[in-house]
Scaffold this active site. Structure first.
Site, PDB file in Angstrom:
ATOM      1  N   GLU A 174       0.640  -1.144  -0.071  1.00 19.08           N
ATOM      2  CA  GLU A 174      -0.232  -0.104   0.439  1.00 19.08           C
ATOM      3  C   GLU A 174       0.857   1.138  -0.053  1.00 19.08           C
ATOM      4  OE1 GLU A 174      -2.406   0.212   2.948  1.00 19.08           O
ATOM      5  OE2 GLU A 174      -4.468  -1.437   2.093  1.00 19.08           O
ATOM      6  N   GLU A 293      -5.151  -8.171   0.107  1.00 15.74           N
ATOM      7  CA  GLU A 293      -6.664  -7.830   1.177  1.00 15.74           C
ATOM      8  C   GLU A 293      -7.464  -7.937   0.139  1.00 15.74           C
ATOM      9  OE1 GLU A 293      -4.700  -5.006   3.362  1.00 15.74           O
ATOM     10  OE2 GLU A 293      -2.689  -5.727   3.188  1.00 15.74           O
TER      11      GLU A 293
END
Ligand code: AHR
Length: 502
Positions: A174, A293
């Site tokens: 991320e 995720e």
């Protein structure tokens, strides 16, 4: 009028063979995932290395092929060298991502050994927040090089003669997020990822690499981030990542159950961006997606703000999941399977205690949350070819999402076992749905079982003492003249398993 839906299941309408890694999971050094989750020396079920066998057994039943590790946000400040060598010499460090203290009792070697006992490969995420190309080449040399060099010999000196042969590597986590240590612009990240990828492949040409896509669909830089990152990395990586969590803080269940339509759209959009860069580069390679995720996460978002910082393994992100959460997880799995031609890997986030299908009590029991079951069903029975879901279903609208089919479904054909499995959610909150499935292309079929998860209270949860929400085999599917009929209970998850005779 009774709600009815139709579905055609044809063996030749193949989306793709599903990669086993679709049923991956994730363990981060976060909360009680590692310490107090998989690892609790002194627990009555702990083995000589401190790993809980009750937790391991629940994980083994999920048949998880790959586990992402060690983060997550944690990895952007993690020095993998802190987690290897004699445990007594390892440093305690502040983890700035989750404001805790990391004791480094578990690191690469212990985790890789444990993952093997769980029947899973490791998907290792490297730190591209505070580290770069130098650490990337060192960590892969330590993990995968057989020996005869500084870092591989150090692994051997640490007691691990055989290389871990970690095949799948995430290039950071991320990196677009302002919450990330060492956040980067798309150009900065793209360059860093490309250089790390080159060096890592020079050490081990057999690896597969995942570049970071946006942290979630709502990021302001979504789409441009993907395009720019791929401009830099397209020929160096195999996968682009997607992350997405859904919640129902608004208590609008009809919308919550429809969120997987947004997941469909997210995957379609990222696929389009990948193909745009492919076209622009005149590349022969088709980029795959790693949805590494995904889950429901919202129950603890507010309460976790009260956690005292700088503790070791405090209870964080310990969402207790409801029946309706399990339905959303079921719909998200169906979304992934519908896109199995592009989604090569996916990781439910996470595995134990932290937004997890498995919960533990320190010193006590381990148990399955509601979301454990749809994931387990898909992992056990969702191997083979995903078939295009030709579905005719009545639809509903919410304030936010329109044209939501009450029936969410997909079929998987396992040629090896001569089985077809239909995964189906009835999104209607009060009415059952009559389903008629045409399976004639398969010839004679017989019902193996019809598993159902349902509960009159959509907010019902499981606890250490009570599995209030768990599947039963009392579904009413019937095979009649090469079609299958079933009445799907209101707000239910269904697994209809068929044996092919001819
Ligand atoms: O899974 C919990 C966190 O969610 C991960 O650390 C991060 O990558 C994401 O934002």
């Amino acid at each position: 009028m009774a709600l009815t839906a139709k579905m055609v299941v044809d063996k030749d309408f193949i989306i793709s063979k599903i990669d086993d890694r679709m049923y991956g999971s994730f363990i981060e050094h976060l909360g009680r995932a590692v310490y107090g989750g998989i690892f609790e020396p002194g627990h009555p079920t702990a083995d000589a290395n401190g790993f809980r066998q009750d937790v391991l057994e629940l994980i083994q039943k999920l048949n998880v092929p790959i586990i992402r590790y060690p983060g997550g946000n944690f990895v952007s400040g993690y020095d993998w060298k802190d987690g290897v060598g004699p445990v007594s010499e390892r440093p305690r460090r502040l983890d700035l991502a989750w404001r805790t203290v990391e004791p480094n009792l578990i690191g690469m070697n212990e985790f890789a050994t444990w993952a093997r006992s769980a029947g899973a490969e490791v998907m290792w995420a490297i730190n591209l927040g505070t580290q770069g190309v130098e650490d990337a080449r060192q960590v892969i040399e330590y993990a995968n090089h057989p020996g005869g060099s500084y870092w591989s010999d150090l692994r051997i000196q640490h007691g691990y003669e055989q290389p871990h042969r970690i095949k799948t590597w995430c290039l950071g986590n991320e990196m677009d997020g302002p919450w990330q240590i060492g956040q980067k612009t798309a150009d900065e990240y793209g360059r860093a990822a490309a250089e790390a990828a080159k060096a890592m492949r020079w050490v081990d040409p057999d690896i597969e690499l995942v570049a970071c896509g946006s942290s979630y669909l709502g990021m302001p830089t979504f789409a441009q981030w993907e395009a720019t990152v791929l401009e830099h990395t397209y020929e160096h990586v195999d996968y682009l990542s997607l992350h997405q969590y859904y919640g129902n803080a608004e208590q609008d269940t009809a919308t919550f159950l429809a969120r997987s339509l947004q997941m469909d759209q997210f995957i379609d959009s990222v696929t389009a961006i990948c193909d745009y860069v492919k076209a622009k580069k005149r590349s022969k390679k088709t980029m795959k997606l790693s949805f590494d995720e995904w889950n429901v996460w919202f129950h603890t978002l507010e309460s976790d703000k009260q956690i005292e910082p700088w503790q070791v393994a405090p209870a964080q992100l310990e969402d207790i999941y409801t029946m309706e959460d399990a339905l959303v997880v079921g719909c998200m799995i169906i979304s992934l399977l519908k896109h199995s031609d592009r989604v090569g890997m996916a990781c439910m986030a996470q595995l134990v205690n932290v937004i997890a299908p498995i919960m533990t009590e320190t010193g006590g029991a381990a148990w399955a949350q509601t979301i454990y079951y749809p994931f387990m069903h898909a992992s056990l029975y969702g191997r083979g070819n995903a078939l295009i879901p030709l579905v005719h279903s009545p639809k509903y609208d919410t304030k936010e999402i329109t044209d939501v089919p009450y029936l969410e479904a997909i079929a998987v054909h396992n040629e090896e076992h001569n089985e077809i499995t239909i995964f189906a959610v009835n999104r209607h909150l009060t009415d059952s749905l009559s389903l008629l499935m045409d399976v004639r292309s398969f010839g004679e079929v017989a019902l193996i079982e019809h598993l159902v998860m349902e509960h009159e209270d959509l907010k019902a949860v499981n606890t250490a003492n009570l599995q209030a929400v768990s599947p039963h085999a009392g579904g009413n599917a019937r095979v009649e003249a090469r079609s299958v009929t079933a009445s799907l209970a209101a707000a239910s998850w269904n697994v209809i398993r068929l044996k092919i005779h001819s």
